[in-house]
Design an enzyme around this catalytic site. Structure first.
Site, PDB file in Angstrom:
ATOM      1  N   ASP A 340      15.901   8.326   7.936  1.00 25.52           N
ATOM      2  CA  ASP A 340      14.472   8.061   7.767  1.00 25.52           C
ATOM      3  C   ASP A 340      13.666   9.230   8.321  1.00 25.52           C
ATOM      4  OD1 ASP A 340      11.828   6.348   8.110  1.00 25.52           O
ATOM      5  OD2 ASP A 340      13.205   5.074   6.986  1.00 25.52           O
ATOM      6  N   ASP A 341      12.500   8.944   8.826  1.00 22.05           N
ATOM      7  CA  ASP A 341      11.558   9.932   9.366  1.00 22.05           C
ATOM      8  C   ASP A 341      12.228  10.767  10.481  1.00 22.05           C
ATOM      9  OD1 ASP A 341       9.242  11.219   9.960  1.00 22.05           O
ATOM     10  OD2 ASP A 341       8.053   9.410  10.300  1.00 22.05           O
ATOM     11  N   ASP A 452       7.340   7.307   1.311  1.00 21.37           N
ATOM     12  CA  ASP A 452       6.408   6.557   2.145  1.00 21.37           C
ATOM     13  C   ASP A 452       4.965   7.039   1.943  1.00 21.37           C
ATOM     14  OD1 ASP A 452       5.615   4.752   4.076  1.00 21.37           O
ATOM     15  OD2 ASP A 452       7.122   5.375   5.538  1.00 21.37           O
ATOM     16  N   CYS A 500       7.405   2.821  -0.674  1.00 18.19           N
ATOM     17  CA  CYS A 500       7.103   2.259   0.636  1.00 18.19           C
ATOM     18  C   CYS A 500       5.703   2.732   0.987  1.00 18.19           C
ATOM     19  CB  CYS A 500       8.130   2.793   1.632  1.00 18.19           C
ATOM     20  SG  CYS A 500       7.754   2.518   3.365  1.00 18.19           S
ATOM     21  N   ASP A 522       7.694  -3.663   7.034  1.00 23.09           N
ATOM     22  CA  ASP A 522       8.302  -3.166   8.273  1.00 23.09           C
ATOM     23  C   ASP A 522       8.694  -4.325   9.175  1.00 23.09           C
ATOM     24  OD1 ASP A 522       8.188  -0.546   7.615  1.00 23.09           O
ATOM     25  OD2 ASP A 522       6.431  -0.048   8.815  1.00 23.09           O
TER      26      ASP A 522
HETATM   27  C1  GLA Z   1       6.676   3.576   7.795  1.00 22.87           C
HETATM   28  C2  GLA Z   1       7.786   2.852   7.054  1.00 22.87           C
HETATM   29  C3  GLA Z   1       8.947   2.663   7.995  1.00 22.87           C
HETATM   30  C4  GLA Z   1       9.426   3.988   8.512  1.00 22.87           C
HETATM   31  C5  GLA Z   1       8.288   4.735   9.179  1.00 22.87           C
HETATM   32  C6  GLA Z   1       8.695   6.147   9.525  1.00 22.87           C
HETATM   33  O1  GLA Z   1       6.111   2.792   8.768  1.00 22.87           O
HETATM   34  O2  GLA Z   1       7.329   1.651   6.558  1.00 22.87           O
HETATM   35  O3  GLA Z   1       9.991   1.983   7.342  1.00 22.87           O
HETATM   36  O4  GLA Z   1       9.937   4.725   7.426  1.00 22.87           O
HETATM   37  O5  GLA Z   1       7.147   4.793   8.333  1.00 22.87           O
HETATM   38  O6  GLA Z   1       7.683   6.846  10.119  1.00 22.87           O
END
Ligand code: GLA
Length: 702
Positions: A340-341, A452, A500, A522
């Site tokens: 992810d991030d 996202d 997302c 989330d």
């Molecule tokens: C958003 C997404 C999460 C995650 C964060 C990362 O909030 O909904 O699932 O990917 O960003 O910063």
């Protein structure tokens, strides 16, 4: 025949297997709505009634049910279309010009009486087998002068008279999206909308109107907009005991100047009528989405079980730790590992990095390839998170291109989550995004993009657009988004794209026409998820609903829920795991492995089958969901929120079985045989003990 026409009467009928939609052109050249409901075969039965003025305050246009009411003349009702001609006229008087049929699409052509260069086409596409109608509108300026469009919705619907309607939609916010509400309509208007640039967490771009329906019975009228941006839904109870519903792009901060030869096509609306309640509506939409909406190259693929490392490591990404997570995930049976991030730029928190899409050298000294190759060597696909439409002011990208964000010259640029929104209506910004993503997808063996968008648009200045198009930025942002994703999909058809937006802020049929699936929320608390997922399932397909099993206590509610229950809750969609599995006990890892295997055994039924919502999580302690394929195979999930008064036995009647067939029921590792009639009428007694208890039962025709 899906489209039938009575030429003399100028009457048009759009027909699905069981439902029908009828309108005609009356003697005043108005396109008059006549019927939406169960099939009535004899078209001669229909004719527009003569409308008489009740008083000088009740002009006939107010009483007339039109297919598409523009603003003009003696209309005071909510309108679908508002324009201004060059001489200052802010009034449309339309007349019918003719029709055309192209395959299964009927086009009704109308024009303005005095400004006959201004054309309006109403489109109706019928999907006969699915009993779904798709509607949209096109306007064309075929003259020599500009026409300023201040409002243009996709479609208007007139509901049958004499009924009181209840509106169903969702309300919510971040980590609390998709909370279903039902509202009896009273006098006046009900408006649901987004002004944020994304379809957003607050409400969703659809309406469901019913008159006393439940899951299995009763009349339900529904429409969902294929659009990811600002939408508006207006439901109006008129003073004449009629109900109208309008849906389309929000006219908030909207203005489109149509220059000579220009046209504009609205987003499409998927709509239908069910006389068998909400369940039938949802199953039809589910099948429709699987057959026609999800991008073709990904449509028939079974969704893999994924692992996402966000909740485990957040921004604190270290290659060795990610590798450990990947190994654990692989042992569990995971098929796709998603980082992810936090993998790029100076991304150690949400303050920096967005826009700087290079691999962070400190976190990946050997490059990203080390992790991708490792994941691939374990037999898993690799996926990655990006947030392409955004930038942190701290980033190098912003320092180089401060003019790449939406902004007004003298205004402060408001940040949210320390970020600004890139003006992707600019060619160079769009190219930048396509180039970096294309490179990422070319350089590494990536099969999954989590896309996202963590904030709404504000200070919507887009000075690259011509002055008379600057208020089109909201629309053009979404148009660009679709174009970017489409171009990437064309170049990399093997890649899935997850939509997302801070969780479930981008759940809509527009997104699903370009992305493969949704990040639902989330909020991964398994109990809240039951409610979120239940509401989601009213309109959207199971296969596109990503759901993760995460750690407890969950960060949203600080609640502990047994792992079994967490798995069952996430198995209601496409299963993912999102906890810190490096910290899971042997026993938890063993259970997870078993559950992943079980999910793989039944996911065909879940992802492709028909959903029967047997008991709603909104109504009591017990909720139950049955997924079924052709009455042959079913899986039943039953959840107990909390036990009260020592009650542990719950009777559940199944649906969609053949009465005369025998079925094998596998429950708690015990197999027994019962007839379909028995299981549907007497049902199964499910024993659930204690808070947050759940069961998965398999039913197979012998
Ligand atoms: C958003 C997404 C999460 C995650 C964060 C990362 O909030 O909904 O699932 O990917 O960003 O910063």
């Amino acid at each position: 025949m899906a489209i039938r026409i009575l030429q003399k009467e100028k009457l048009f009928s759009l027909e699905g297997k069981h439902t029908q939609y009828v309108f005609s052109i009356d003697e005043n050249n108005l396109v008059r709505h006549l019927y939406w409901g169960k099939k009535i075969n004899n078209l001669e039965d229909f004719s527009p009634e003569k409308i008489v003025e009740i008083s000088s305050n009740d002009p006939t246009l107010e009483l007339t049910k039109e297919e598409y009411s523009p603003q003009g003349g003696l209309r005071y009702k909510e309108s679908c279309l508002k324009v201004q001609f060059q001489d200052g006229t802010r009034d449309i008087v339309y007349s019918y010009e003719g029709y055309e049929i192209i395959h299964d699409t009927l086009i009704i052509k109308i024009k303005d009486k005095n400004y006959d260069f201004f054309k309006i086409n109403l489109y109706y596409k019928i999907y006969e087998d699915e009993d779904i109608l798709e509607r949209w509108t096109e306007i064309k300026n075929q003259g020599n002068e500009d026409v300023v469009v201040e409002n243009i919705l996709s479609a208007e619907f007139n509901l049958p008279e004499g009924e009181k309607y209840t509106l169903t939609n969702v309300h919510g916010r971040w980590a609390g999206e998709q909370v279903q509400f039902k509202q009896d309509l009273s006098y006046g208007k009900t408006v649901l909308e987004s002004r944020r640039g994304v379809s957003n967490h607050n409400h969703n771009p659809y309406f469901i109107l019913d008159s006393g329906a439940n899951e299995d019975y009763g009349d339900v009228y529904f429409a969902a907009l294929k659009y990811t941006g600002n939408f508006k839904i207006v439901i109006e109870n008129t003073p004449y005991n009629t109900t109208r519903a309008l849906i389309g792009i929000n006219d908030f901060d909207f203005m489109n100047t149509l220059e000579p030869s220009e046209s504009f096509v609205t987003p499409k609306v998927i709509c239908g009528y069910s006389f068998l309640g909400f369940g039938n509506m949802s199953r039809r939409l589910n099948n429709f989405a699987l057959k026609y909406v999800i991008p073709e190259e990904q449509r028939n693929k079974i969704r893999p079980v994924l692992y996402n490392s966000w909740e485990a490591t957040t921004f604190n990404v270290k290659v060795e730790e990610q590798k450990k997570l990947a190994k654990k995930a692989q042992e569990m049976g995971v098929e796709l590992f998603v980082i992810d991030d936090g993998w790029f730029g100076r991304r150690n928190s949400d303050k920096d990095g967005l826009g700087d899409w290079y691999v962070n050298k400190e976190k990946f000294p050997q490059g990203l390839g080390e992790l991708v190759d490792y994941v691939n060597s374990l037999g898993m696909d690799f996926g990655i998170w990006v947030e392409p439409e955004m930038v942190n002011p701290e980033s190098d990208l912003y320092k180089q291109h401060p003019d790449w964000v939406y902004s007004f010259p003298k205004r402060y640029r408001n940040t949210l989550r320390n970020q600004l929104v890139l003006n992707i209506t600019k060619r160079e910004v769009k190219d930048f995004i396509i180039t970096f993503l294309d490179k990422l997808l070319t350089d590494y063996n990536i099969k999954y993009i989590k896309w996202d968008a963590n904030r709404p648009i504000s200070e919507g200045g887009a000075y690259n657009l011509p002055k008379n198009k600057q208020r089109m930025l909201w629309y053009k942002h979404i148009e660009s988004l679709y174009q970017i994703v489409d171009e990437l999909r064309k170049k990399h058809p093997e890649v899935s794209f997850e939509a997302c937006a801070s969780g479930g802020g981008r759940i809509d049929y527009g997104a699903l026409s370009h992305f493969t699936e949704f990040w639902t929320s989330d909020n991964t608390d398994a109990l809240d998820r039951l409610m979120i997922q239940y509401s989601y399932s009213f309109i959207y397909p199971t296969k596109a609903m990503r759901a993760w099993v995460t750690d407890c206590p969950n960060f949203v509610n600080n609640r502990y829920i047994p792992l079994d229950f967490r798995f069952h809750s996430a198995m209601l969609g496409t299963l993912g795991i999102g906890g810190n599995i490096n910290k899971w006990s042997e026993e938890e890892l063993r259970l997870a492995k078993e559950k992943v295997r079980e999910y793989k055994d039944i996911r065909n039924i879940i992802q492709k089958g028909n959903l029967y919502r047997l008991k709603s999580p909104y109504e009591g302690q017990i909720s139950a969901f049955q997924y079924s394929i052709k009455s042959q195979e079913s899986v039943l999930f039953v959840f107990l929120r909390g036990q009260n008064f020592g009650v542990f036995k719950h009777n559940i009647n199944l649906k969609d079985l053949n009465e005369n067939s025998m079925y094998e029921v596998i429950y708690d590792n015990v197999t027994y045989k019962k007839s379909g009639a028995y299981l549907m009428n007497l049902g199964i007694d499910i024993i659930l003990i204690g808070d947050c208890a759940s069961k998965l039962i398999k039913i197979r025709e012998i």
